[in-house]
Write a protein that holds these residues in place. Structure first.
Motif, mmCIF file in Angstrom:
data_model
loop_
_atom_site.group_PDB
_atom_site.id
_atom_site.type_symbol
_atom_site.label_atom_id
_atom_site.label_comp_id
_atom_site.label_asym_id
_atom_site.label_seq_id
_atom_site.Cartn_x
_atom_site.Cartn_y
_atom_site.Cartn_z
ATOM 1 N N LYS A 59 0.836 -1.202 0.000
ATOM 2 C CA LYS A 59 0.000 0.000 0.000
ATOM 3 C C LYS A 59 0.879 1.264 0.000
ATOM 4 O O LYS A 59 0.581 2.246 -0.691
ATOM 5 N N LEU A 60 1.946 1.235 0.788
ATOM 6 C CA LEU A 60 2.858 2.365 0.834
ATOM 7 C C LEU A 60 3.526 2.586 -0.529
ATOM 8 O O LEU A 60 3.593 3.698 -1.019
ATOM 9 N N THR A 61 3.985 1.502 -1.133
ATOM 10 C CA THR A 61 4.615 1.599 -2.443
ATOM 11 C C THR A 61 3.645 2.155 -3.475
ATOM 12 O O THR A 61 3.997 3.033 -4.269
ATOM 13 N N ALA A 62 2.413 1.666 -3.475
ATOM 14 C CA ALA A 62 1.419 2.156 -4.414
ATOM 15 C C ALA A 62 1.120 3.632 -4.189
ATOM 16 O O ALA A 62 1.015 4.414 -5.145
ATOM 17 N N SER A 63 1.011 4.039 -2.932
ATOM 18 C CA SER A 63 0.746 5.429 -2.607
ATOM 19 C C SER A 63 1.896 6.340 -3.061
ATOM 20 O O SER A 63 1.675 7.406 -3.634
ATOM 21 N N LEU A 64 3.131 5.887 -2.816
ATOM 22 C CA LEU A 64 4.280 6.677 -3.251
ATOM 23 C C LEU A 64 4.351 6.762 -4.773
ATOM 24 O O LEU A 64 4.706 7.802 -5.330
ATOM 25 N N HIS A 65 3.991 5.700 -5.438
ATOM 26 C CA HIS A 65 4.025 5.691 -6.905
ATOM 27 C C HIS A 65 2.980 6.643 -7.487
ATOM 28 O O HIS A 65 3.227 7.330 -8.476
ATOM 29 N N GLU A 66 1.799 6.690 -6.859
ATOM 30 C CA GLU A 66 0.714 7.549 -7.350
ATOM 31 C C GLU A 66 0.988 9.018 -7.091
ATOM 32 O O GLU A 66 0.501 9.882 -7.802
ATOM 33 N N ASN A 67 1.753 9.322 -6.066
ATOM 34 C CA ASN A 67 1.994 10.710 -5.694
ATOM 35 C C ASN A 67 3.387 11.074 -6.128
ATOM 36 O O ASN A 67 4.071 11.852 -6.066
#
Length: 67
Positions: A59-67
């Motif tokens: 979830k953290l990786t996905a959030s960082l990728h989206e932002n």
């Protein structure tokens, strides 16, 4: 009415794990599984913890990728 000290003394005397390894019928709304020994408990807890950490990391990786 019992004092807090009386209650604490009763709690300390409980043999919490005296029924470990015995299967019984328990009616609860909780998801539980009977295990035969501590090694099964340890394996299950470790697997659940590892899966939880992996999910958070994803979830953290996905959030960082989206932002």
């Amino acid at each position: 009415m019992e004092s807090l000290q009386d209650i604490q003394e009763r709690i300390v005397k409980i043999d919490w794990f005296s029924k470990c390894g015995e299967i019984s019928i328990v009616n609860t709304n909780l998801n539980y599984k009977f295990v035969k020994n501590w090694s099964e408990v340890s394996k299950k807890c470790n697997n659940n913890w590892d899966n939880f950490k992996l999910g958070i990391r994803n979830k953290l990786t996905a959030s960082l990728h989206e932002n």
